[in-house]
Design a protein around this motif. Structure first.
Motif, short mmCIF file in Angstrom:
data_model
loop_
_atom_site.label_atom_id
_atom_site.label_comp_id
_atom_site.label_asym_id
_atom_site.label_seq_id
_atom_site.Cartn_x
_atom_site.Cartn_y
_atom_site.Cartn_z
N SER A 1 0.83 -1.21 0.00
CA SER A 1 0.00 0.00 0.00
C SER A 1 0.86 1.26 0.00
N ALA A 2 1.98 1.25 0.72
CA ALA A 2 2.87 2.42 0.73
C ALA A 2 3.45 2.66 -0.66
N ALA A 3 3.85 1.59 -1.34
CA ALA A 3 4.40 1.73 -2.68
C ALA A 3 3.33 2.20 -3.66
N TRP A 4 2.14 1.64 -3.53
CA TRP A 4 1.02 2.00 -4.41
C TRP A 4 0.70 3.48 -4.26
N ASN A 5 0.66 3.95 -3.02
CA ASN A 5 0.30 5.35 -2.76
C ASN A 5 1.46 6.32 -2.99
N SER A 6 2.67 5.81 -3.17
CA SER A 6 3.83 6.69 -3.34
C SER A 6 3.84 7.41 -4.67
N LYS A 7 3.08 6.92 -5.62
CA LYS A 7 3.05 7.46 -6.99
C LYS A 7 4.38 7.23 -7.71
N ASP A 8 5.19 6.29 -7.19
CA ASP A 8 6.45 5.91 -7.81
C ASP A 8 6.30 4.47 -8.33
N PRO A 9 6.01 4.31 -9.63
CA PRO A 9 5.77 2.99 -10.18
C PRO A 9 6.92 2.00 -9.93
N GLN A 10 8.15 2.49 -9.94
CA GLN A 10 9.28 1.60 -9.73
C GLN A 10 9.31 1.06 -8.30
N ARG A 11 8.87 1.86 -7.35
CA ARG A 11 8.82 1.40 -5.95
C ARG A 11 7.86 0.21 -5.83
N LEU A 12 6.73 0.28 -6.53
CA LEU A 12 5.79 -0.84 -6.53
C LEU A 12 6.41 -2.04 -7.25
N ALA A 13 7.01 -1.81 -8.41
CA ALA A 13 7.60 -2.89 -9.20
C ALA A 13 8.71 -3.61 -8.43
N ASP A 14 9.44 -2.89 -7.62
CA ASP A 14 10.54 -3.49 -6.86
C ASP A 14 10.07 -4.50 -5.82
N LEU A 15 8.78 -4.50 -5.48
CA LEU A 15 8.24 -5.48 -4.54
C LEU A 15 8.02 -6.84 -5.22
N PHE A 16 8.08 -6.86 -6.55
CA PHE A 16 7.81 -8.07 -7.32
C PHE A 16 9.09 -8.84 -7.64
N VAL A 17 8.94 -10.15 -7.87
CA VAL A 17 10.08 -10.97 -8.27
C VAL A 17 10.66 -10.44 -9.57
N GLN A 18 11.94 -10.70 -9.76
CA GLN A 18 12.64 -10.22 -10.96
C GLN A 18 12.07 -10.85 -12.24
#
Length: 181
Positions: free
Chosen positions: A65-82
């Motif tokens: 939720s913090a990454a989603w709300n950060s408005k930084d798409p890369q921050r959200l993507a970094d939570l995912f497997v490579q």
């Protein structure tokens, strides 16, 4: 009513029911059991220091939720497997956004379509490599006369502390109706 809509409604209803009945105490129990077994903790089994009322949320739900709300798409993507990541928003079609680049594309698409898009986690439950998140999705569809705020459920499958798949479920008709369309 199509089978696909019925299947989504049942899955969402089950997830919301489980979250409502179990609260987040099962996540704490899973964390304790995992730690006691000496096993490496999965993202789903770790409890956060972040509190909402008397409930502890799984770390992955807090970070998502913090990454989603950060408005930084890369921050959200970094939570995912490579490799092998998938993000699917079932309300607005069944397009799968694949890989971290796909997660960035989905986040950019959403921010272009929904002004002020925001999520508020209401509850979350983790067990094994699955985390169920009940949340409220709000914002304003571009060109809409009114904002919306709808309940949603997300099912995360994780490997270690990274998301493998993210499936979002909410009612597109509610979004459009509240938006004045």
């Amino acid at each position: 009513m199509s089978i696909s809509i019925i299947r989504r409604a049942v899955a969402t209803g089950i997830a919301v029911g489980v979250l409502s009945i179990a609260g987040t105490s099962a996540a704490s129990a899973a964390s304790t059991a995992s730690a006691g077994a000496g096993a490496a903790k999965s993202a789903a089994a770790v409890s956060a220091d972040h509190h909402r009322g008397d409930h502890r949320l799984p770390v992955i739900a807090v970070d998502w939720s913090a990454a989603w709300n950060s408005k930084d798409p890369q921050r959200l993507a970094d939570l995912f497997v490579q490799h092998g990541a998938r993000y699917t928003d079932h309300a607005f079609g069944t397009q799968d956004y694949l890989g971290r680049a796909g997660v960035v594309a989905w986040a950019n698409h959403t921010s272009g379509l929904i002004r002020g898009a925001h999520i508020q986690v209401d509850s979350a439950l983790s067990f094994g490599d699955v985390t169920l998140i009940s949340w409220t999705f709000s914002g304003q569809v571009a060109g809409a006369p009114k904002p919306f705020s709808v309940p949603a459920v997300t099912v995360l499958r994780t490997r270690g502390y990274q998301i493998v798949t993210d499936d979002d479920y909410y009612d597109k008709a509610d979004v459009l109706s509240q938006s004045g369309f």
